[in-house]
Write an enzyme that holds these catalytic residues in place. Structure first.
Site, mmCIF file in Angstrom:
data_model
loop_
_atom_site.group_PDB
_atom_site.id
_atom_site.type_symbol
_atom_site.label_atom_id
_atom_site.label_comp_id
_atom_site.label_asym_id
_atom_site.label_seq_id
_atom_site.Cartn_x
_atom_site.Cartn_y
_atom_site.Cartn_z
ATOM 1 N N SER A 1 -9.926 6.827 -3.972
ATOM 2 C CA SER A 1 -11.059 7.765 -3.926
ATOM 3 C C SER A 1 -12.301 7.259 -4.658
ATOM 4 C CB SER A 1 -10.615 9.139 -4.438
ATOM 5 O OG SER A 1 -9.534 9.619 -3.655
ATOM 6 N N GLU B 1 -3.504 1.221 -7.788
ATOM 7 C CA GLU B 1 -3.823 2.324 -6.884
ATOM 8 C C GLU B 1 -2.865 3.478 -7.163
ATOM 9 O OE1 GLU B 1 -6.334 0.848 -3.328
ATOM 10 O OE2 GLU B 1 -4.345 1.453 -2.706
ATOM 11 N N HIS C 1 0.850 -1.192 0.000
ATOM 12 C CA HIS C 1 0.000 0.000 0.000
ATOM 13 C C HIS C 1 0.888 1.244 0.000
ATOM 14 C CE1 HIS C 1 -2.686 3.182 1.305
ATOM 15 N NE2 HIS C 1 -3.638 2.452 0.759
HETATM 16 C C1 PEP Z 1 -6.599 3.314 -0.133
HETATM 17 O O1 PEP Z 1 -6.063 3.841 0.837
HETATM 18 O O2 PEP Z 1 -6.147 2.268 -0.637
HETATM 19 C C2 PEP Z 1 -7.768 3.941 -0.700
HETATM 20 C C3 PEP Z 1 -8.203 3.470 -1.850
HETATM 21 O O3 PEP Z 1 -8.323 4.965 0.016
HETATM 22 P P1 PEP Z 1 -9.446 5.988 -0.480
HETATM 23 O O4 PEP Z 1 -10.537 5.189 -1.145
HETATM 24 O O5 PEP Z 1 -9.924 6.641 0.757
HETATM 25 O O6 PEP Z 1 -8.771 6.915 -1.429
#
Ligand code: PEP
Length: 262
Positions: free
Chosen positions: A215, A169, A97
């Site tokens: 997000s 991500e 992550h």
């Molecule tokens: C994350 O931290 O992997 C994530 C997707 O967070 P968010 O959806 O809040 O951006």
């Protein structure tokens, strides 16, 4: 056809008592299509795993951890091994992550070792991949993704790819005001699948599931799921309420139905 996925990571939120309440509520508001058509996962903090395991037992929701150590045991104060996670009822473990890369000095070389250990313990690694804002502005997104896959999966063979989940991500879209634009996400997912094809062949590329995180909200989920290379959504903030998670899961389940019919 690849089974679609909806999952959430809680980060350092939701303690044990709240985890049990979350699970009860989520199980009461998940619709039938989400239960039948999707793989669903929740990644609580370590101390909530026991409560989450008990609460989700015999349900369609699998639990997993947000990190692990690559060794099986030993003098690694404060760490948790893959076997310990499996014993705690985990099916999944999140690796790489962006917050672990950014704040804890994690590198894809460490991630490779963790992924190998997770596979040995039959955990499904959720391998996060993503470019920084700077990589993006330099037009290096796909090179960075290929490099990350190259290191993290260096010891894997084509046959292990279906047992690994890739999570695109983009680091600039995590905890942000907006998700990455759906067309941009679709391009990156296509690029990731093509890297898997080059390295592991067409079968592995067709089987590997690639989910998007950054997000995600109920408002943008449908557009993100409108692309055939997006196999699900990995949600942070918007799924920290069980109602939010159930709503997004229902949207992913609708995409699954649409794909079945097409
Ligand atoms: C994350 O931290 O992997 C994530 C997707 O967070 P968010 O959806 O809040 O951006």
């Amino acid at each position: 056809m690849r089974k679609l996925i909806a999952g959430t990571g809680w980060k350092m939120n939701i303690g044990a008592a709240e985890a049990a309440r979350y699970a009860a509520r989520l199980l009461s508001c998940l619709d039938a299509a989400s239960r039948d058509l999707l793989d669903l996962f929740v990644l609580p903090p370590f101390t909530s795993l026991h409560a989450a395991h008990a609460a989700f037992l015999s349900s369609p929701v699998g639990i997993g951890a947000q990190n692990m150590h690559w060794e099986a045991s030993g003098a690694w104060t404060g760490e948790i091994s893959a076997a310990m996670l499996a014993e705690a009822g985990c099916k999944y473990v999140e690796l790489a992550h962006s917050e672990r890369l950014q704040h804890f000095g994690e590198t894809y070389e460490f991630v490779r070792r963790k992924l190998n250990a997770a596979m040995d313990s039959r955990l499904t690694p959720i391998l996060c991949l993503g470019e920084t804002r700077q990589d993006k502005s330099l037009g290096r997104a796909d090179d960075v993704l290929a490099e990350q896959i190259g290191i993290a999966l260096a010891d894997q063979s084509a046959s292990s790819l279906p047992a690994i989940m890739l999570a695109y991500e983009p680091r600039w879209a995590i905890g942000a005001a907006n998700a990455a634009p759906p067309d941009y996400v679709a391009e990156r997912h296509r690029a990731l699948r093509s890297v898997v094809r080059q390295r592991y062949g067409a079968q592995a590329a067709g089987d590997v599931r690639i989910i998007y995180g950054g997000s995600v909200t109920p408002g943008n989920s449908e557009a993100l799921m409108d692309h055939p290379d997006v196999d699900g959504l990995f949600v942070g903030r918007a799924a920290w309420s069980p109602e939010g998670f159930a709503e997004i899961a229902a949207i992913v389940a609708r995409a699954a139905m649409k794909r079945k019919l097409s």
